[in-house]
Scaffold this active site. Sequence first.
Site, PDB file in Angstrom:
ATOM      1  N   TYR A  45       0.854  -1.200   0.000  1.00 55.79           N
ATOM      2  CA  TYR A  45       0.000   0.000   0.000  1.00 55.79           C
ATOM      3  C   TYR A  45       0.881   1.239   0.000  1.00 55.79           C
ATOM      4  CZ  TYR A  45      -4.980  -0.609   0.040  1.00 55.79           C
ATOM      5  OH  TYR A  45      -6.260  -0.809  -0.362  1.00 55.79           O
ATOM      6  N   GLU A  47      -0.558   4.812  -0.398  1.00 62.04           N
ATOM      7  CA  GLU A  47      -1.381   6.023  -0.575  1.00 62.04           C
ATOM      8  C   GLU A  47      -0.535   7.273  -0.362  1.00 62.04           C
ATOM      9  OE1 GLU A  47      -4.612   5.653   2.154  1.00 62.04           O
ATOM     10  OE2 GLU A  47      -5.757   4.329   0.840  1.00 62.04           O
ATOM     11  N   ASP A 194      -5.421  13.851 -25.093  1.00 63.37           N
ATOM     12  CA  ASP A 194      -5.528  12.461 -24.629  1.00 63.37           C
ATOM     13  C   ASP A 194      -4.830  11.612 -25.683  1.00 63.37           C
ATOM     14  OD1 ASP A 194      -6.186   9.853 -24.097  1.00 63.37           O
ATOM     15  OD2 ASP A 194      -8.312  10.224 -23.733  1.00 63.37           O
ATOM     16  N   THR A 220      -3.024   6.298 -21.642  1.00 62.40           N
ATOM     17  CA  THR A 220      -2.890   4.939 -21.115  1.00 62.40           C
ATOM     18  C   THR A 220      -1.462   4.503 -21.415  1.00 62.40           C
ATOM     19  OG1 THR A 220      -3.656   4.032 -23.214  1.00 62.40           O
ATOM     20  CG2 THR A 220      -5.311   4.323 -21.487  1.00 62.40           C
ATOM     21  N   LYS A 223      -1.150   0.676 -24.816  1.00 66.00           N
ATOM     22  CA  LYS A 223      -1.465   0.550 -26.253  1.00 66.00           C
ATOM     23  C   LYS A 223      -0.147   0.590 -27.036  1.00 66.00           C
ATOM     24  CE  LYS A 223      -6.152   2.220 -25.601  1.00 66.00           C
ATOM     25  NZ  LYS A 223      -6.356   3.017 -24.395  1.00 66.00           N
ATOM     26  N   ARG A 229      -1.544  -2.303 -18.125  1.00 71.58           N
ATOM     27  CA  ARG A 229      -2.798  -1.535 -18.162  1.00 71.58           C
ATOM     28  C   ARG A 229      -2.757  -0.516 -17.031  1.00 71.58           C
ATOM     29  NH1 ARG A 229      -5.291  -4.465 -21.774  1.00 71.58           N
ATOM     30  NH2 ARG A 229      -6.938  -2.936 -21.911  1.00 71.58           N
TER      31      ARG A 229
HETATM   32  N1  PLP Z   1      -8.733   7.651 -23.808  1.00 65.95           N
HETATM   33  C1  PLP Z   1      -8.640   7.116 -25.047  1.00 65.95           C
HETATM   34  C2  PLP Z   1      -8.360   8.022 -26.209  1.00 65.95           C
HETATM   35  C3  PLP Z   1      -8.794   5.740 -25.217  1.00 65.95           C
HETATM   36  O1  PLP Z   1      -8.735   5.217 -26.433  1.00 65.95           O
HETATM   37  C4  PLP Z   1      -9.046   4.932 -24.075  1.00 65.95           C
HETATM   38  C5  PLP Z   1      -9.222   3.476 -24.183  1.00 65.95           C
HETATM   39  O2  PLP Z   1      -9.437   2.896 -25.173  1.00 65.95           O
HETATM   40  C6  PLP Z   1      -9.168   5.543 -22.833  1.00 65.95           C
HETATM   41  C7  PLP Z   1      -8.997   6.910 -22.729  1.00 65.95           C
HETATM   42  C8  PLP Z   1      -9.553   4.763 -21.597  1.00 65.95           C
HETATM   43  O3  PLP Z   1      -8.578   3.930 -21.149  1.00 65.95           O
HETATM   44  P1  PLP Z   1      -8.926   2.704 -20.165  1.00 65.95           P
HETATM   45  O4  PLP Z   1      -9.571   1.659 -20.998  1.00 65.95           O
HETATM   46  O5  PLP Z   1      -7.570   2.327 -19.619  1.00 65.95           O
HETATM   47  O6  PLP Z   1      -9.821   3.243 -19.099  1.00 65.95           O
END
Ligand code: PLP
Length: 385
Positions: A45, A47, A194, A220, A223, A229
Amino acid sequence: MPSKIFEILEKEEKRQKETINLIPSENFVSEDVLRALGSVFTNKYAEGKPHHRYYAGNEFVDELEDEVVDLVHRAFNIHKDEYSVNVQPYSGSIANIATYFGVLNVNDEVLSMSLEHGGHLTHGHTASITGKIFEFEHYGVGEDGYINYDQVKEIAKRFQPKLIIAGTSAYPRTLDYKKFKEIADSVNALLMADIAHIAGLIVGGAHPSPFPYADIVTTTTHKTLRGPRSAIIICKKNLADNIDKTVFPGIQGGPHMNAVAATGVALEEALRPEFKDYAQQVVKNAKALAEELKNLGFQLVSGGTDNHLILVDVTPLGLTGQQASDKLEKEGVIVNKNMIPFDTRKAWDPSGIRLGTPAVTTQGMKEKDMTAIAKRIAEILISKS
Ligand code: PLP
């Protein structure tokens, strides 16, 4: 007694070995990433933030998190005096939600790409909590399949968002962060990129970087970046306090330090020269796959790709996305059903499929293999069975 779980795990391992994975949001991680993910950091843990924890025994967790934060700065070529990094979000969705709560008030206006045109659920879709709590308006692509920046500008002017999101899950073209920044500045909005899908391409130099344009970058790690993950938030220093507090204690409890360790291993790998070759090859392979699919008569959204993914309209074949995905799966080719821009069908059974090359490129496939895969896809989808 034999473990049922390990029996299932072996079946999954076999499935992954014996199928062709064209899902653009998936990849194969290295043995080292798996080792870190399955390490004793899972027992701990932690936090809080490094050197400021609610639990004892975090000497090496602190060392680990400091190191992973430093790796993020190095991988994205950004300076620690300018950008703060949080490596604790459990997933991309959490990273996005934490960002919104960190920089917005409830009901504040946000401008993002619609799901149907390539955005993500957490970019304000009505089915997502994000769409219920904040006021979203969406931009999309034009008939040519490219983002129409004049439309983005026009909506921004009318809607006066506090935040603009440049980020996609199903857009096969390069994003112009400079243009997004100009639009954000013109209405005094923050710009969030993002980069979940393209993080590995950015680190590997195969897609332009959102820095220095974006105020906040979420991603993330699993990918194109080829990690576990998990997720990362990078933001300008002045936004960090609020965003960090929203991650913990706002939304999360203890961070998954095993995932943080595995993210660190993935970043160490991404900083090696070979990763640049990988990122370039992902794009070369996607272009080769797109080209051959086009030669075989498939209709691609925007006519091709600049990145790792391709969107195919399968309705001219007399198929829905679900039917196409099922037919391919039966023959060992794994793809996503996906909506296409201006889709008249619903997300559960849309008009398209989404294909990507990150996983097959990790397996060492090259352009000639993409040509063969395209031919195989045509055989399966155009066959009468
Ligand atoms: N943002 C984008 C552009 C994504 O393609 C994804 C997932 O496919 C996410 C956020 C969310 O990620 P997670 O599935 O890890 O919650």
